[in-house]
Write a protein that holds these residues in place. Sequence first.
Motif, short mmCIF file in Angstrom:
data_model
loop_
_atom_site.label_atom_id
_atom_site.label_comp_id
_atom_site.label_asym_id
_atom_site.label_seq_id
_atom_site.Cartn_x
_atom_site.Cartn_y
_atom_site.Cartn_z
N PRO A 163 22.92 58.06 47.54
CA PRO A 163 22.68 59.47 47.20
C PRO A 163 23.79 60.09 46.35
CG PRO A 163 22.70 59.17 49.58
CD PRO A 163 22.95 57.84 48.97
N SER A 164 24.98 59.53 46.39
CA SER A 164 26.07 60.11 45.59
C SER A 164 26.04 59.65 44.13
CB SER A 164 27.42 59.76 46.23
OG SER A 164 27.66 58.38 46.16
N LEU A 165 25.17 58.69 43.78
CA LEU A 165 25.09 58.18 42.41
C LEU A 165 23.75 58.43 41.73
CD1 LEU A 165 26.95 54.75 42.81
CD2 LEU A 165 27.85 56.92 41.92
N VAL A 166 22.86 59.15 42.40
CA VAL A 166 21.55 59.44 41.84
C VAL A 166 21.30 60.94 41.87
CG1 VAL A 166 20.63 57.20 42.60
CG2 VAL A 166 20.27 59.20 44.03
N SER A 167 20.26 61.37 41.15
CA SER A 167 19.84 62.78 41.18
C SER A 167 18.41 62.83 41.67
CB SER A 167 19.94 63.38 39.78
OG SER A 167 21.27 63.38 39.32
#
Length: 171
Positions: A163-167
């Motif tokens: 979740p920290s690398l996607v939107s």
Amino acid sequence: MRELADDEKIATVMVYTNNILARGEVVAKENARVSIWLRTQGVPNYIHLFKPQVISFFGAVPKTFSFSEMFIPTTQLAAFHLVPPAQDPLDYEAGEANRMMQVLDVLVGSFVLKGNIRISRQTDVATSLDVMRASWMSIYDAEIVNPHLPQFNMHVPMLLVNPSLVSFGMA
């Protein structure tokens, strides 16, 4: 490729960073659920892929590469799944009370994943994402496309995203 131990198996996976897509083989324990491997304690610092086929999105035009082996830092992985038709059992109980599927799009580099997340019926997506502390979340029944690769269209029953690398987007 090294010789497998009696308690090992090969699984074909796809790994996504924000700049590359790689399809290759990983060695896992025979009883491991590869689809949720990144959530386990034994995740290595590098995902070791054998016979990877790689598409790089660093330039204006995607470039392809092949290697005998490749090592991708686990911290750079944005998404991960088994290559269909392989699949593991889903990681939730369908009859679980107070949970629902929420449709959304997930942007992973230039890939668009149209799928579902499982959230509480008592909350909304914004709150669920805000309070979530997991390093990896499951996306279910996902269709994966890429506008730079019109021929690329894949459906997977489940994948993991960081979740920290996607939107996330909602229609």
